[in-house]
Design a protein around this motif. Structure first.
Motif, mmCIF file in Angstrom:
data_model
loop_
_atom_site.group_PDB
_atom_site.id
_atom_site.type_symbol
_atom_site.label_atom_id
_atom_site.label_comp_id
_atom_site.label_asym_id
_atom_site.label_seq_id
_atom_site.Cartn_x
_atom_site.Cartn_y
_atom_site.Cartn_z
ATOM 1 N N SER A 1 -8.303 19.197 -14.527
ATOM 2 C CA SER A 1 -8.272 19.283 -13.068
ATOM 3 C C SER A 1 -9.231 20.336 -12.524
ATOM 4 O O SER A 1 -9.441 20.427 -11.315
ATOM 5 N N LEU A 2 -9.806 21.146 -13.416
ATOM 6 C CA LEU A 2 -10.738 22.196 -12.975
ATOM 7 C C LEU A 2 -12.121 21.589 -12.772
ATOM 8 O O LEU A 2 -13.049 21.804 -13.553
ATOM 9 N N GLY A 3 -12.262 20.860 -11.696
ATOM 10 C CA GLY A 3 -13.463 20.064 -11.462
ATOM 11 C C GLY A 3 -14.745 20.839 -11.280
ATOM 12 O O GLY A 3 -15.835 20.272 -11.397
ATOM 13 N N SER B 1 -16.645 16.772 -14.957
ATOM 14 C CA SER B 1 -17.986 16.214 -14.751
ATOM 15 C C SER B 1 -19.051 17.278 -14.507
ATOM 16 O O SER B 1 -20.241 17.000 -14.619
ATOM 17 N N SER B 2 -18.632 18.513 -14.158
ATOM 18 C CA SER B 2 -19.597 19.595 -13.925
ATOM 19 C C SER B 2 -19.825 20.444 -15.170
ATOM 20 O O SER B 2 -20.683 21.339 -15.152
ATOM 21 N N LEU B 3 -19.072 20.179 -16.247
ATOM 22 C CA LEU B 3 -19.144 21.014 -17.444
ATOM 23 C C LEU B 3 -20.501 20.886 -18.125
ATOM 24 O O LEU B 3 -20.956 19.800 -18.436
ATOM 25 N N GLU B 4 -21.146 22.045 -18.369
ATOM 26 C CA GLU B 4 -22.456 22.069 -19.007
ATOM 27 C C GLU B 4 -22.408 22.663 -20.418
ATOM 28 O O GLU B 4 -23.257 22.349 -21.239
ATOM 29 N N TRP C 1 -14.206 10.963 -25.229
ATOM 30 C CA TRP C 1 -14.164 11.741 -23.986
ATOM 31 C C TRP C 1 -15.493 12.429 -23.688
ATOM 32 O O TRP C 1 -15.821 12.701 -22.525
ATOM 33 N N ILE C 2 -16.266 12.691 -24.740
ATOM 34 C CA ILE C 2 -17.560 13.353 -24.533
ATOM 35 C C ILE C 2 -18.509 12.474 -23.724
ATOM 36 O O ILE C 2 -19.316 12.969 -22.930
ATOM 37 N N SER C 3 -18.395 11.170 -23.888
ATOM 38 C CA SER C 3 -19.305 10.253 -23.196
ATOM 39 C C SER C 3 -19.125 10.293 -21.680
ATOM 40 O O SER C 3 -19.974 9.816 -20.935
ATOM 41 N N HIS C 4 -18.029 10.891 -21.200
ATOM 42 C CA HIS C 4 -17.783 10.998 -19.756
ATOM 43 C C HIS C 4 -18.314 12.303 -19.157
ATOM 44 O O HIS C 4 -18.291 12.466 -17.935
ATOM 45 N N LEU C 5 -18.777 13.205 -20.007
ATOM 46 C CA LEU C 5 -19.242 14.509 -19.520
ATOM 47 C C LEU C 5 -20.715 14.403 -19.139
ATOM 48 O O LEU C 5 -21.613 14.749 -19.905
#
Length: 324
Positions: free
Chosen positions: A163-165, A189-192, A208-212
């Motif tokens: 939830s920490l978008g 989605s903002s995780l770098e 799950w990595i493919s969604h980052l």
């Protein structure tokens, strides 16, 4: 030359006399539309006012004291209650104090919300222990979270972490976190930058990595991936991933989907790949062939690959190639 004798006509004043301007000059001045003059004057006054207000605002910026958001302060106090702080590292975390002044906490100067939480363990001080409370997920403006080198004794990452978008960096390297990697991470989605190395974690898949979509650096070294099927395909679908470290992850070569041999990542994104200390054999070669042409570093030491290199892959351009 005829002079205009208008009462309000423009004049030129000198030391000898006051004389009227020629009618032709005054007539030319009259040709400028009055609306234009009014509009120009209004805009000039408005811009001047904005500039003055901006200067006053900037002069007081350094003196503005934004207090910590109440919801964030309550979340941090609950998080502290879940920790065992034998070294008294969180001694500044007191309810009567502004949480923006607490050690390891950084707030936004505009909103007072916590944007950075740095609890990395350094030196001789005692590490934090205990549980990571789900109140962590109430810090909705958090962009940076570092829990490195603490000892959470097998405590799990809260499922709500997804939830920490606004989170851009998440690191819990060597923090003795247990359980499985929560699938909620796929919502970041903002995780770098993601570093969960040597944590004792288990991942049953890497889908799950493919969604980052923003992820650039991934380090899962030491995470048990023995159950992860089709992990190559998942890695290939992260569009901006430039560095992957999966050392000592118990990867198995036969957990492969043939479709993963087609490298779908952007042609220039992946630069560093480390798969040392796994159970990889020649069955992984088709996938490696597809990625090797864009890599600058490839680390494959301590696998069952020693006798098939260097001729099996085009590795002449690799600077950091290692297989033993």
């Amino acid at each position: 030359m005829v002079n205009c004798l208008l009462i309000n006509g423009p004049r030129i004043i000198n030391s000898k006399s006051t004389r009227r301007l020629p009618c032709s000059y005054y007539i030319q001045m009259k040709r400028i539309p009055s609306k234009f003059i009014i509009m120009f004057s209004s805009k000039f006054n408005f811009l001047w006012l904005v500039g003055v207000l901006y200067l006053f605002w900037c002069a007081g910026c350094s003196n503005i004291n934004i207090s910590c958001a109440v919801t964030d302060k309550e979340a941090l106090l609950k998080l502290k209650d879940g920790f065992v702080d034998g070294g008294d590292r969180l001694s500044t975390w007191k309810s009567e104090a502004d949480c923006c002044e607490w050690s390891g906490v950084l707030c936004s100067n505009l909103t007072g919300h916590v944007i950075k939480l740095d609890l990395v363990h350094y030196g001789d001080s005692e590490e934090l222990r205990g549980n990571i409370d789900s109140s962590l997920c109430d810090l909705q403006h958090l962009t940076y979270l570092n829990l490195d080198f603490n000892n959470f004794e097998g405590s799990k990452i809260p499922e709500c972490i997804g939830s920490l978008g606004q989170l851009r960096e998440l690191s819990a390297s060597g923090a003795s976190i247990g359980g499985t990697i929560p699938r909620g991470l796929q919502n970041l989605s903002s995780l770098e930058y993601l570093d969960l190395r040597s944590t004792g974690l288990i991942a049953k898949d890497l889908e799950w990595i493919s969604h980052l979509s923003s992820l650039r650096s991934l380090n899962l070294s030491g995470v048990n991936l023995s159950q992860a099927v089709d992990w190559q395909s998942s890695l290939s679908k992260a569009p901006h991933l430039s560095e992957i470290n999966l050392d000592d992850c118990a990867l198995i070569s036969h957990h492969v989907n043939p479709a993963s041999f087609v490298y779908t990542n952007s042609s220039t994104s992946l630069k560093v790949l480390s798969l040392a200390g796994n159970n990889l054999d020649s069955s992984i070669l088709p996938w490696l062939s597809n990625v090797s042409n864009v890599l600058t570093e490839l680390h494959l030491q301590d696998n069952a690959l020693e006798h098939i290199f260097p001729n099996a892959l085009n590795i002449n351009s690799l600077q950091g190639f290692q297989i033993n």
